[in-house]
Scaffold this motif. Structure first.
Motif, PDB file in Angstrom:
ATOM      1  N   LEU A 148      11.137 -77.315 -30.948  1.00 54.50           N
ATOM      2  CA  LEU A 148      11.588 -77.864 -29.670  1.00 54.50           C
ATOM      3  C   LEU A 148      12.979 -78.481 -29.796  1.00 54.50           C
ATOM      4  N   MET A 149      13.268 -79.051 -30.961  1.00 53.51           N
ATOM      5  CA  MET A 149      14.613 -79.585 -31.200  1.00 53.51           C
ATOM      6  C   MET A 149      15.644 -78.452 -31.236  1.00 53.51           C
ATOM      7  N   VAL A 150      15.245 -77.296 -31.749  1.00 50.65           N
ATOM      8  CA  VAL A 150      16.133 -76.123 -31.710  1.00 50.65           C
ATOM      9  C   VAL A 150      16.426 -75.753 -30.261  1.00 50.65           C
ATOM     10  N   ILE A 151      15.384 -75.750 -29.427  1.00 50.05           N
ATOM     11  CA  ILE A 151      15.559 -75.406 -28.011  1.00 50.05           C
ATOM     12  C   ILE A 151      16.488 -76.410 -27.323  1.00 50.05           C
ATOM     13  N   ARG A 152      16.290 -77.686 -27.577  1.00 57.38           N
ATOM     14  CA  ARG A 152      17.159 -78.702 -26.983  1.00 57.38           C
ATOM     15  C   ARG A 152      18.598 -78.544 -27.475  1.00 57.38           C
ATOM     16  N   SER A 153      18.753 -78.282 -28.782  1.00 60.94           N
ATOM     17  CA  SER A 153      20.099 -78.111 -29.335  1.00 60.94           C
ATOM     18  C   SER A 153      20.803 -76.930 -28.687  1.00 60.94           C
ATOM     19  N   TYR A 154      20.052 -75.861 -28.444  1.00 62.32           N
ATOM     20  CA  TYR A 154      20.626 -74.682 -27.805  1.00 62.32           C
ATOM     21  C   TYR A 154      21.158 -75.026 -26.413  1.00 62.32           C
ATOM     22  N   HIS A 155      20.335 -75.701 -25.606  1.00 61.24           N
ATOM     23  CA  HIS A 155      20.764 -76.037 -24.247  1.00 61.24           C
ATOM     24  C   HIS A 155      21.934 -77.026 -24.253  1.00 61.24           C
ATOM     25  N   LEU A 156      21.867 -78.031 -25.133  1.00 61.70           N
ATOM     26  CA  LEU A 156      22.939 -79.025 -25.185  1.00 61.70           C
ATOM     27  C   LEU A 156      24.252 -78.402 -25.644  1.00 61.70           C
ATOM     28  N   SER A 157      24.173 -77.403 -26.538  1.00 65.47           N
ATOM     29  CA  SER A 157      25.391 -76.756 -27.022  1.00 65.47           C
ATOM     30  C   SER A 157      26.102 -76.003 -25.909  1.00 65.47           C
ATOM     31  N   ARG A 158      25.371 -75.666 -24.856  1.00 61.13           N
ATOM     32  CA  ARG A 158      25.943 -74.943 -23.721  1.00 61.13           C
ATOM     33  C   ARG A 158      26.278 -75.884 -22.567  1.00 61.13           C
ATOM     34  N   GLY A 159      26.106 -77.187 -22.808  1.00 63.33           N
ATOM     35  CA  GLY A 159      26.371 -78.163 -21.760  1.00 63.33           C
ATOM     36  C   GLY A 159      25.307 -78.190 -20.684  1.00 63.33           C
ATOM     37  N   ASP A 160      24.135 -77.639 -20.992  1.00 66.92           N
ATOM     38  CA  ASP A 160      23.030 -77.546 -20.026  1.00 66.92           C
ATOM     39  C   ASP A 160      22.148 -78.781 -20.151  1.00 66.92           C
ATOM     40  N   HIS A 161      22.626 -79.920 -19.700  1.00 62.65           N
ATOM     41  CA  HIS A 161      21.954 -81.200 -19.948  1.00 62.65           C
ATOM     42  C   HIS A 161      20.758 -81.457 -19.025  1.00 62.65           C
ATOM     43  N   GLN A 162      20.645 -80.693 -17.955  1.00 57.69           N
ATOM     44  CA  GLN A 162      19.573 -80.980 -17.010  1.00 57.69           C
ATOM     45  C   GLN A 162      18.230 -80.387 -17.417  1.00 57.69           C
ATOM     46  N   ARG A 163      18.211 -79.593 -18.481  1.00 59.43           N
ATOM     47  CA  ARG A 163      16.959 -78.938 -18.891  1.00 59.43           C
ATOM     48  C   ARG A 163      16.136 -79.904 -19.744  1.00 59.43           C
ATOM     49  N   VAL A 164      15.263 -80.644 -19.064  1.00 55.90           N
ATOM     50  CA  VAL A 164      14.498 -81.711 -19.729  1.00 55.90           C
ATOM     51  C   VAL A 164      12.988 -81.511 -19.592  1.00 55.90           C
ATOM     52  N   LYS A 165      12.561 -80.345 -19.096  1.00 57.66           N
ATOM     53  CA  LYS A 165      11.129 -80.121 -18.880  1.00 57.66           C
ATOM     54  C   LYS A 165      10.640 -78.950 -19.721  1.00 57.66           C
ATOM     55  N   ILE A 166       9.415 -79.097 -20.207  1.00 59.18           N
ATOM     56  CA  ILE A 166       8.784 -78.027 -20.974  1.00 59.18           C
ATOM     57  C   ILE A 166       7.464 -77.664 -20.305  1.00 59.18           C
ATOM     58  N   ILE A 167       7.206 -76.384 -20.125  1.00 58.39           N
ATOM     59  CA  ILE A 167       5.981 -75.912 -19.475  1.00 58.39           C
ATOM     60  C   ILE A 167       4.901 -75.732 -20.527  1.00 58.39           C
ATOM     61  N   VAL A 168       3.717 -76.276 -20.249  1.00 57.81           N
ATOM     62  CA  VAL A 168       2.591 -76.189 -21.181  1.00 57.81           C
ATOM     63  C   VAL A 168       1.342 -75.775 -20.412  1.00 57.81           C
ATOM     64  N   PRO A 169       0.657 -74.696 -20.796  1.00 57.84           N
ATOM     65  CA  PRO A 169      -0.589 -74.312 -20.116  1.00 57.84           C
ATOM     66  C   PRO A 169      -1.673 -75.365 -20.296  1.00 57.84           C
TER      67      PRO A 169
END
Length: 490
Positions: A148-169
């Protein structure tokens, strides 16, 4: 606790004046001037048990005989893949060339260890259909957090700071929302269909530009294969999110299909489940994390890199999410997994998945006339019953009905570890059974016969189950009282 002498606590065996050791007189006392500082000396004697050596040996031997593990009996613990750990793995992992290593050695002196690390991550990458793995995380949940930290790092590296939610079944393992919360993400739950798979309509309602990704297990916690994975992955990717694969249920997929081919971007693998390394008791575990091409630079430091001349070195980069372990993870566990991979090879790894599916379906079909099967059809490596059928005392509307807990406790009397109970939360009396591929037909038949016998007992002698277990060192405790009135002896 039973009434035999060696069922007592070690302090109960204590008798004044007894001892199990004799230390020789220190010949250097007259020449020694060193004394413990006054501030750290005990003012009163330590309250230790006074016991002879034989009592100590018998006590701890007796205690060890009360432990249950995959080496002592059938362990059908659903969602955990309690697979047999081949002893050759232990023997090879204890070779001096591995055990005598120090993590702070110069990397030029540990080329063999780095080569093994690299071979394992490359093999896992091929099995998973991903680009690269890190073996640094210490456990499955630790791997989830790292992924999940990899996923956050990916979004932050693109300046995509609003992506703060994770979908879980709603059928997810409990570690999924827990790991997401620790990572600072908000959890969005999606419902399951009556067939136990993700409801696409529920998923579409929560998609948006604030979604960082979606966590899924396939087969899911009910042991059902999510056939709509390609469409789910397409929907999440279209909104800019990434797909995370919880590898807890990878065992039935080995050599048959790969998470990377399904559309997953990040995943973790439980070496202590899928690849037969020690499991339980708090560790040691290992939760390698793999990523698709383009995400490798976010994997934690250090990364093992192979040079053109065939030597290896450790690489630290500024793009990595940081370090998640002190060195290179639980290296002894990685060695054991490598032994398993070599033993099985490309030819037999797919057999592990196929046999685990066969064993689970065999048990399910032979017991479904005694236990409620909420979802019919082919399962994968595990399945879930919803308690006993009504004709065998499992009527939920009857206050005196025989519960899943009663069945689990009665299983202990017959020498079996109980399966996972009351999880997943989709059913009132869940009982999740996972036999793994390691067990013989004779073992499965004996377990099936015992489960049938318990169902008949529930019908004819319900009180026998209500008060079970009857033949264990400790009878059924009051769970509520045990939590509220816990006592600790130091």
């Amino acid at each position: 606790m039973n009434n035999t002498c060696y069922g007592k606590l070690i302090f109960e065996l204590s008798k004044p004046g007894r001892r199990g050791y004799s230390l020789p007189e220190n010949p250097w006392t007259a020449y020694s001037t060193s004394q413990l500082p006054e501030g750290v000396r005990r003012q009163t004697a330590a309250q230790l048990p006074e016991v002879d050596e034989m009592a100590v040996v018998r006590h701890y031997t007796n205690m060890s005989n009360n432990n249950f593990g995959v080496d002592t009996g059938f362990y059908p613990l659903g969602s955990c893949t309690m697979k047999y750990n081949p002893k050759i793995n232990e023997e090879l992992a204890n070779l001096p060339g591995f055990t005598a290593l120090h993590p702070a050695q110069d990397e030029r002196t540990v080329q063999g260890a780095l080569a093994l690390y690299d071979k394992v991550q490359r093999t896992l990458s091929e099995i998973a259909g991903l680009s690269e793995f890190t073996l640094n995380p210490y456990a499955g949940a630790h791997g989830e957090l790292t992924g999940l930290m990899v996923i956050r790092s990916y979004h932050l590296s693109r300046g995509d700071h609003q992506r703060v939610k994770i979908i879980v079944p709603d059928s997810a393992h409990g570690t999924n929302p827990a790991s997401a919360a620790v990572c600072g993400l908000q959890i969005v739950e999606v419902k399951s269909t009556p067939q136990g798979t993700v409801d696409l309509a529920s998923l579409r309602e929560v998609l948006g530009d604030d979604i960082a990704g979606m966590m899924m297990t396939n087969p899911n916690t009910l042991g059902i294969f999510e056939t709509q994975i390609p469409e789910i992955a397409a929907l999440v990717h279209e909104c800019g999110g990434l797909m995370y694969y919880d590898g807890a249920n990878l065992n039935p997929m080995l050599g048959v299909c790969r998470p990377g081919d399904m559309g997953f971007d990040v995943m973790h693998i439980n070496l202590h489940k899928t690849f037969s390394t020690p499991h339980g008791g708090g560790g040691p575990g290992s939760g390698p994390v793999g990523v698709r091409k383009g995400l490798e630079k976010f994997l934690p430091n250090p990364r093992v890199r192979r040079d053109e001349d065939g030597t290896y070195h450790l690489e630290h980069t500024d793009t990595a999410l940081g370090a998640v372990s002190a060195f290179l993870g639980n290296f002894g566990i990685i060695v054991r997994a490598y032994c398993y991979l070599l033993s099985m090879g490309r030819e037999y790894i797919p057999m592990a998945g196929k046999l685990s599916v066969l064993n689970a379906n065999y048990i399910k079909e032979r017991l479904k006339e005694y236990y409620n099967l909420p979802i019919e059809g082919l399962c994968k490596h595990e399945f879930v019953f919803d308690g006993l059928r009504p004709e065998y005392g499992g009527d939920h509307h009857d206050p005196g009905h025989v519960t899943t807990l009663d069945v689990a406790k009665r299983l202990l009397d017959y020498g079996y570890h109980a399966p996972t109970i009351y999880f997943p939360l989709l059913f009132h009396e869940s009982m999740m059974i996972e036999p793994t591929e390691s067990e013989t037909k004779e073992t499965l038949d004996a377990f099936i016969d015992t489960m049938k016998r318990i169902a008949i007992e529930a019908k004819e002698q319900p009180e026998l189950l209500h008060t079970a277990p009857h033949h264990t060192p400790i009878r059924r405790p009051d769970d509520v009282k045990a939590v509220k009135a816990a006592k600790f002896v130091f």
